[in-house]
Each structure stands twice: as structure tokens, then as C-alpha cells.
Design a protein around this motif. Structure first.
Motif, PDB file in Angstrom:
ATOM      1  N   LEU A   1      13.228 -13.181 -58.463  1.00  0.00           N
ATOM      2  CA  LEU A   1      12.315 -14.208 -58.971  1.00  0.00           C
ATOM      3  C   LEU A   1      12.084 -14.008 -60.464  1.00  0.00           C
ATOM      4  O   LEU A   1      12.397 -12.947 -61.008  1.00  0.00           O
ATOM      5  CB  LEU A   1      10.964 -14.140 -58.242  1.00  0.00           C
ATOM      6  CG  LEU A   1      10.948 -14.525 -56.772  1.00  0.00           C
ATOM      7  CD1 LEU A   1       9.600 -14.205 -56.151  1.00  0.00           C
ATOM      8  CD2 LEU A   1      11.265 -16.000 -56.608  1.00  0.00           C
ATOM      9  N   ASP A   2      11.471 -14.983 -61.084  1.00  0.00           N
ATOM     10  CA  ASP A   2      11.152 -14.873 -62.501  1.00  0.00           C
ATOM     11  C   ASP A   2       9.795 -14.226 -62.751  1.00  0.00           C
ATOM     12  O   ASP A   2       9.353 -14.134 -63.887  1.00  0.00           O
ATOM     13  CB  ASP A   2      11.210 -16.250 -63.174  1.00  0.00           C
ATOM     14  CG  ASP A   2      10.188 -17.221 -62.614  1.00  0.00           C
ATOM     15  OD1 ASP A   2       9.583 -16.948 -61.563  1.00  0.00           O
ATOM     16  OD2 ASP A   2       9.987 -18.279 -63.245  1.00  0.00           O
ATOM     17  N   HIS A   3       9.142 -13.791 -61.681  1.00  0.00           N
ATOM     18  CA  HIS A   3       7.832 -13.148 -61.804  1.00  0.00           C
ATOM     19  C   HIS A   3       7.691 -12.076 -60.723  1.00  0.00           C
ATOM     20  O   HIS A   3       8.432 -12.074 -59.740  1.00  0.00           O
ATOM     21  CB  HIS A   3       6.709 -14.176 -61.676  1.00  0.00           C
ATOM     22  CG  HIS A   3       6.702 -14.875 -60.348  1.00  0.00           C
ATOM     23  ND1 HIS A   3       7.561 -15.931 -60.057  1.00  0.00           N
ATOM     24  CD2 HIS A   3       5.984 -14.665 -59.223  1.00  0.00           C
ATOM     25  CE1 HIS A   3       7.339 -16.340 -58.812  1.00  0.00           C
ATOM     26  NE2 HIS A   3       6.396 -15.578 -58.282  1.00  0.00           N
ATOM     27  N   GLU A   4       6.754 -11.194 -60.922  1.00  0.00           N
ATOM     28  CA  GLU A   4       6.512 -10.113 -59.964  1.00  0.00           C
ATOM     29  C   GLU A   4       5.537 -10.569 -58.890  1.00  0.00           C
ATOM     30  O   GLU A   4       4.547 -11.237 -59.183  1.00  0.00           O
ATOM     31  CB  GLU A   4       5.930  -8.896 -60.684  1.00  0.00           C
ATOM     32  CG  GLU A   4       5.641  -7.730 -59.747  1.00  0.00           C
ATOM     33  CD  GLU A   4       5.004  -6.548 -60.448  1.00  0.00           C
ATOM     34  OE1 GLU A   4       4.999  -5.471 -59.850  1.00  0.00           O
ATOM     35  OE2 GLU A   4       4.508  -6.705 -61.584  1.00  0.00           O
ATOM     36  N   ILE A   5       5.833 -10.196 -57.669  1.00  0.00           N
ATOM     37  CA  ILE A   5       4.914 -10.378 -56.555  1.00  0.00           C
ATOM     38  C   ILE A   5       4.407  -8.996 -56.176  1.00  0.00           C
ATOM     39  O   ILE A   5       5.199  -8.059 -56.017  1.00  0.00           O
ATOM     40  CB  ILE A   5       5.608 -11.019 -55.331  1.00  0.00           C
ATOM     41  CG1 ILE A   5       6.091 -12.425 -55.663  1.00  0.00           C
ATOM     42  CG2 ILE A   5       4.677 -11.033 -54.133  1.00  0.00           C
ATOM     43  CD1 ILE A   5       6.924 -13.051 -54.565  1.00  0.00           C
ATOM     44  N   ARG A   6       3.107  -8.874 -56.045  1.00  0.00           N
ATOM     45  CA  ARG A   6       2.525  -7.619 -55.567  1.00  0.00           C
ATOM     46  C   ARG A   6       1.970  -7.876 -54.172  1.00  0.00           C
ATOM     47  O   ARG A   6       1.080  -8.697 -53.997  1.00  0.00           O
ATOM     48  CB  ARG A   6       1.414  -7.154 -56.507  1.00  0.00           C
ATOM     49  CG  ARG A   6       1.958  -6.751 -57.846  1.00  0.00           C
ATOM     50  CD  ARG A   6       0.875  -6.312 -58.763  1.00  0.00           C
ATOM     51  NE  ARG A   6       1.434  -6.040 -60.084  1.00  0.00           N
ATOM     52  CZ  ARG A   6       0.957  -5.143 -60.888  1.00  0.00           C
ATOM     53  NH1 ARG A   6      -0.095  -4.422 -60.540  1.00  0.00           N
ATOM     54  NH2 ARG A   6       1.516  -4.946 -62.058  1.00  0.00           N
ATOM     55  N   HIS A   7       2.544  -7.169 -53.226  1.00  0.00           N
ATOM     56  CA  HIS A   7       2.152  -7.362 -51.824  1.00  0.00           C
ATOM     57  C   HIS A   7       2.480  -6.089 -51.062  1.00  0.00           C
ATOM     58  O   HIS A   7       3.470  -5.417 -51.356  1.00  0.00           O
ATOM     59  CB  HIS A   7       2.919  -8.551 -51.241  1.00  0.00           C
ATOM     60  CG  HIS A   7       2.372  -9.037 -49.955  1.00  0.00           C
ATOM     61  ND1 HIS A   7       2.588  -8.388 -48.767  1.00  0.00           N
ATOM     62  CD2 HIS A   7       1.601 -10.113 -49.666  1.00  0.00           C
ATOM     63  CE1 HIS A   7       1.979  -9.046 -47.790  1.00  0.00           C
ATOM     64  NE2 HIS A   7       1.371 -10.096 -48.307  1.00  0.00           N
ATOM     65  N   SER A   8       1.678  -5.799 -50.060  1.00  0.00           N
ATOM     66  CA  SER A   8       1.867  -4.566 -49.289  1.00  0.00           C
ATOM     67  C   SER A   8       3.197  -4.545 -48.524  1.00  0.00           C
ATOM     68  O   SER A   8       3.700  -3.471 -48.203  1.00  0.00           O
ATOM     69  CB  SER A   8       0.702  -4.364 -48.318  1.00  0.00           C
ATOM     70  OG  SER A   8       0.615  -5.455 -47.417  1.00  0.00           O
ATOM     71  N   ARG A   9       3.768  -5.695 -48.244  1.00  0.00           N
ATOM     72  CA  ARG A   9       5.062  -5.736 -47.549  1.00  0.00           C
ATOM     73  C   ARG A   9       6.218  -5.308 -48.439  1.00  0.00           C
ATOM     74  O   ARG A   9       7.281  -4.942 -47.944  1.00  0.00           O
ATOM     75  CB  ARG A   9       5.364  -7.152 -47.061  1.00  0.00           C
ATOM     76  CG  ARG A   9       4.579  -7.552 -45.861  1.00  0.00           C
ATOM     77  CD  ARG A   9       4.968  -8.923 -45.419  1.00  0.00           C
ATOM     78  NE  ARG A   9       6.267  -8.934 -44.767  1.00  0.00           N
ATOM     79  CZ  ARG A   9       6.745 -10.005 -44.135  1.00  0.00           C
ATOM     80  NH1 ARG A   9       6.054 -11.115 -44.095  1.00  0.00           N
ATOM     81  NH2 ARG A   9       7.931  -9.946 -43.566  1.00  0.00           N
ATOM     82  N   LEU A  10       6.037  -5.403 -49.720  1.00  0.00           N
ATOM     83  CA  LEU A  10       7.118  -5.091 -50.648  1.00  0.00           C
ATOM     84  C   LEU A  10       7.122  -3.602 -50.947  1.00  0.00           C
ATOM     85  O   LEU A  10       6.107  -3.032 -51.325  1.00  0.00           O
ATOM     86  CB  LEU A  10       6.959  -5.906 -51.934  1.00  0.00           C
ATOM     87  CG  LEU A  10       6.997  -7.414 -51.722  1.00  0.00           C
ATOM     88  CD1 LEU A  10       6.640  -8.142 -52.999  1.00  0.00           C
ATOM     89  CD2 LEU A  10       8.353  -7.860 -51.204  1.00  0.00           C
TER      90      LEU A  10
END
Length: 126
Positions: free
Chosen positions: A76-85
């Protein structure tokens, strides 16, 4: 589909092939033009550019992880912060690669599919 390459990729973990095929089927329902490339260390989903990758864990027995799983990655062009990652890295400015663990079909849910579909849209419209 090159069945021989797919069988070779999953030779050490044949039980995970059906999990991969489920993901493949889910993505093909949305994108008929989708194809995948089997490489030595990963499988790339393309349409026509790669937007999602599946690979087998490099090491077994990592504490806190399932015994058997696939790593599903998407860009992606941005970061996702999530516990699954389990990890998000920015190999190039403005390009984030996210990694998540999938050990059962129920983890191929709307949340994960939403991220993968977002990755598809970003890469195809780039």
C-alpha cells in the motif's frame, strides 16, 4: 496454472496448499483477470502488476505463532497499524509492505480481503 510449480512450492507443507487455493478463489471471484506467479520463495498475485504475495515461514516454531501458516503480504501507499499485522516495512518512500499470518480459512475474512483489495486498487491504478 502450473500445477507442478505449485506442488513444488508446497512440497514441505502440502496441508497449506488448500488455504492458498481458497485465497486464490476469493480473489478470482473479484478479479477475473487475476493470475499468480509461483517463484522459489513466494507466490505473487498479479493483475497485471503484483499486489499480494504468499510465502511460507522461513523458520518454524516461532513463539506465539501457529504451528502451520502462510504469510500473506500486500503493498500500500500508507502504513496500517493493526494487531493482525506482524510487520509493516517501507522499502521505498511511499510504499509499505504489510505481512500477516493466515493459518485457517476463517482468517481470510472481510478485514484482510479489504486490505488486499485496497492493495489491488492502488497497484492497478498506479
Amino acid at each position: 496454472m502450473d500445477q507442478e510449480k505449485l506442488d513444488l512450492f508446497f512440497a514441505k507443507k502440502p496441508q497449506l496448499k488448500s488455504l492458498f487455493l481458497t485465497l486464490d478463489g476469493m480473489l478470482r471471484q473479484r478479479y477475473g483477470s487475476l493470475f499468480f506467479k509461483v517463484q522459489k520463495s513466494q507466490i505473487s498475485f498479479c493483475d497485471p502488476r503484483p499486489f499480494c504475495w504468499v510465502w511460507l515461514p522461513i523458520r518454524d516454531g516461532i513463539k506465539g505463532r501457529p504451528e502451520e501458516y502462510l504469510v500473506v503480504s500486500f503493498g500500500l501507499d500508507h502504513e496500517i497499524r493493526h494487531s493482525r499485522l506482524i510487520e509493516a516495512v517501507e522499502p521505498y518512500p511511499g510504499r509499505w509492505t504489510h505481512h500477516t499470518i493466515v493459518s485457517k480459512e476463517t482468517e481470510l475474512d472481510e478485514e484482510l480481503m479489504g486490505w488486499i483489495l485496497e492493495a489491488h486498487e492502488w497497484m492497478v491504478n498506479k
